[in-house]
Design a protein around this motif. Sequence first.
Motif, PDB file in Angstrom:
ATOM      1  N   PHE A  91     -11.868  -2.723   1.063  1.00 28.97           N
ATOM      2  CA  PHE A  91     -10.764  -1.815   1.398  1.00 28.97           C
ATOM      3  C   PHE A  91     -10.927  -1.268   2.821  1.00 28.97           C
ATOM      4  O   PHE A  91      -9.959  -1.185   3.574  1.00 28.97           O
ATOM      5  CB  PHE A  91     -10.680  -0.655   0.411  1.00 28.97           C
ATOM      6  CG  PHE A  91     -10.205  -1.049  -0.963  1.00 28.97           C
ATOM      7  CD1 PHE A  91      -9.499  -2.224  -1.193  1.00 28.97           C
ATOM      8  CD2 PHE A  91     -10.468  -0.234  -2.047  1.00 28.97           C
ATOM      9  CE1 PHE A  91      -9.060  -2.578  -2.460  1.00 28.97           C
ATOM     10  CE2 PHE A  91     -10.028  -0.577  -3.323  1.00 28.97           C
ATOM     11  CZ  PHE A  91      -9.323  -1.746  -3.532  1.00 28.97           C
ATOM     12  N   PRO A  95      -7.667  -2.663   5.832  1.00 31.84           N
ATOM     13  CA  PRO A  95      -6.739  -1.596   5.464  1.00 31.84           C
ATOM     14  C   PRO A  95      -5.341  -2.120   5.126  1.00 31.84           C
ATOM     15  O   PRO A  95      -4.641  -1.537   4.293  1.00 31.84           O
ATOM     16  CB  PRO A  95      -6.718  -0.666   6.674  1.00 31.84           C
ATOM     17  CG  PRO A  95      -7.317  -1.455   7.796  1.00 31.84           C
ATOM     18  CD  PRO A  95      -8.202  -2.485   7.185  1.00 31.84           C
ATOM     19  N   GLY A  96      -4.941  -3.219   5.722  1.00 34.37           N
ATOM     20  CA  GLY A  96      -3.646  -3.808   5.390  1.00 34.37           C
ATOM     21  C   GLY A  96      -3.592  -4.284   3.946  1.00 34.37           C
ATOM     22  O   GLY A  96      -2.549  -4.224   3.297  1.00 34.37           O
ATOM     23  N   LEU A  98      -5.188  -2.888   1.376  1.00 31.78           N
ATOM     24  CA  LEU A  98      -5.007  -1.705   0.531  1.00 31.78           C
ATOM     25  C   LEU A  98      -3.566  -1.201   0.609  1.00 31.78           C
ATOM     26  O   LEU A  98      -2.973  -0.838  -0.415  1.00 31.78           O
ATOM     27  CB  LEU A  98      -5.994  -0.613   0.948  1.00 31.78           C
ATOM     28  CG  LEU A  98      -6.153   0.570   0.013  1.00 31.78           C
ATOM     29  CD1 LEU A  98      -6.482   0.130  -1.408  1.00 31.78           C
ATOM     30  CD2 LEU A  98      -7.248   1.488   0.528  1.00 31.78           C
ATOM     31  N   ARG A  99      -2.971  -1.202   1.805  1.00 25.41           N
ATOM     32  CA  ARG A  99      -1.560  -0.797   1.938  1.00 25.41           C
ATOM     33  C   ARG A  99      -0.657  -1.754   1.165  1.00 25.41           C
ATOM     34  O   ARG A  99       0.295  -1.338   0.513  1.00 25.41           O
ATOM     35  CB  ARG A  99      -1.156  -0.743   3.415  1.00 25.41           C
ATOM     36  CG  ARG A  99      -1.686   0.471   4.145  1.00 25.41           C
ATOM     37  CD  ARG A  99      -1.067   0.629   5.528  1.00 25.41           C
ATOM     38  NE  ARG A  99      -1.330  -0.497   6.411  1.00 25.41           N
ATOM     39  CZ  ARG A  99      -2.411  -0.626   7.168  1.00 25.41           C
ATOM     40  NH1 ARG A  99      -3.335   0.307   7.164  1.00 25.41           N
ATOM     41  NH2 ARG A  99      -2.567  -1.682   7.952  1.00 25.41           N
ATOM     42  N   TRP A 100      -0.948  -3.058   1.236  1.00 23.49           N
ATOM     43  CA  TRP A 100      -0.153  -4.050   0.514  1.00 23.49           C
ATOM     44  C   TRP A 100      -0.253  -3.820  -0.992  1.00 23.49           C
ATOM     45  O   TRP A 100       0.759  -3.877  -1.696  1.00 23.49           O
ATOM     46  CB  TRP A 100      -0.631  -5.468   0.867  1.00 23.49           C
ATOM     47  CG  TRP A 100       0.043  -6.514   0.044  1.00 23.49           C
ATOM     48  CD1 TRP A 100       1.293  -7.048   0.248  1.00 23.49           C
ATOM     49  CD2 TRP A 100      -0.463  -7.135  -1.134  1.00 23.49           C
ATOM     50  NE1 TRP A 100       1.581  -7.963  -0.737  1.00 23.49           N
ATOM     51  CE2 TRP A 100       0.514  -8.033  -1.605  1.00 23.49           C
ATOM     52  CE3 TRP A 100      -1.650  -7.015  -1.846  1.00 23.49           C
ATOM     53  CZ2 TRP A 100       0.332  -8.804  -2.740  1.00 23.49           C
ATOM     54  CZ3 TRP A 100      -1.840  -7.780  -2.974  1.00 23.49           C
ATOM     55  CH2 TRP A 100      -0.837  -8.673  -3.412  1.00 23.49           C
ATOM     56  N   ALA A 102      -0.850  -0.985  -2.586  1.00 24.67           N
ATOM     57  CA  ALA A 102      -0.078   0.220  -2.912  1.00 24.67           C
ATOM     58  C   ALA A 102       1.420  -0.046  -2.854  1.00 24.67           C
ATOM     59  O   ALA A 102       2.174   0.363  -3.740  1.00 24.67           O
ATOM     60  CB  ALA A 102      -0.458   1.354  -1.959  1.00 24.67           C
ATOM     61  N   SER A 103       1.867  -0.755  -1.834  1.00 25.79           N
ATOM     62  CA  SER A 103       3.282  -1.060  -1.686  1.00 25.79           C
ATOM     63  C   SER A 103       3.786  -1.953  -2.816  1.00 25.79           C
ATOM     64  O   SER A 103       4.860  -1.719  -3.383  1.00 25.79           O
ATOM     65  CB  SER A 103       3.516  -1.741  -0.330  1.00 25.79           C
ATOM     66  OG  SER A 103       4.830  -2.214  -0.222  1.00 25.79           O
ATOM     67  N   THR A 104       3.022  -2.964  -3.151  1.00 28.07           N
ATOM     68  CA  THR A 104       3.420  -3.893  -4.205  1.00 28.07           C
ATOM     69  C   THR A 104       3.492  -3.195  -5.558  1.00 28.07           C
ATOM     70  O   THR A 104       4.446  -3.389  -6.324  1.00 28.07           O
ATOM     71  CB  THR A 104       2.438  -5.083  -4.266  1.00 28.07           C
ATOM     72  OG1 THR A 104       2.454  -5.741  -2.986  1.00 28.07           O
ATOM     73  CG2 THR A 104       2.816  -6.067  -5.350  1.00 28.07           C
ATOM     74  N   LYS A 106       3.951   0.000  -6.076  1.00 28.00           N
ATOM     75  CA  LYS A 106       5.049   0.968  -6.018  1.00 28.00           C
ATOM     76  C   LYS A 106       6.370   0.276  -6.314  1.00 28.00           C
ATOM     77  O   LYS A 106       7.222   0.808  -7.039  1.00 28.00           O
ATOM     78  CB  LYS A 106       5.085   1.670  -4.678  1.00 28.00           C
ATOM     79  CG  LYS A 106       6.076   2.794  -4.606  1.00 28.00           C
ATOM     80  CD  LYS A 106       5.962   3.547  -3.305  1.00 28.00           C
ATOM     81  CE  LYS A 106       6.886   4.731  -3.342  1.00 28.00           C
ATOM     82  NZ  LYS A 106       6.707   5.594  -2.168  1.00 28.00           N
TER      83      LYS A 106
END
Length: 110
Positions: A91, A95-96, A98-100, A102-104, A106
């Motif tokens: 993670f 960092p991308g 982890l953002r992916w 969370a976005s997916t 969501k």
Amino acid sequence: MTKGRPERLTVLGRRFSVTDVPEDMRGVVYGLMDPDTRRLHIADDMTGFDTVDTLIHEVMHAIRYTQGRENGGEVEEDYVRSLATGITNVFRDNPGFLRWIASTLKKDQT
């Protein structure tokens, strides 16, 4: 490093509170999962990386507990430690990713 740390987490449908390590355990452990009280105890004097690593570690113990699997023991501690530190590094270094995640996730909630 309690600033921004979650106060509660849901683990497989069960609520766990996130609190500081009890006074009598300070300096002895960095984290502790208490299945009886559903508390994840985390030392409050660690770096950001170590705080995340320890919380993920205790969450992994909570996952095993809620699944009705073995709780504790050297074998569990060994692989929980290696996996928690491994995923924390993944993670941090990506960092991308982890953002992916969370976005997916969501998007799946909508």
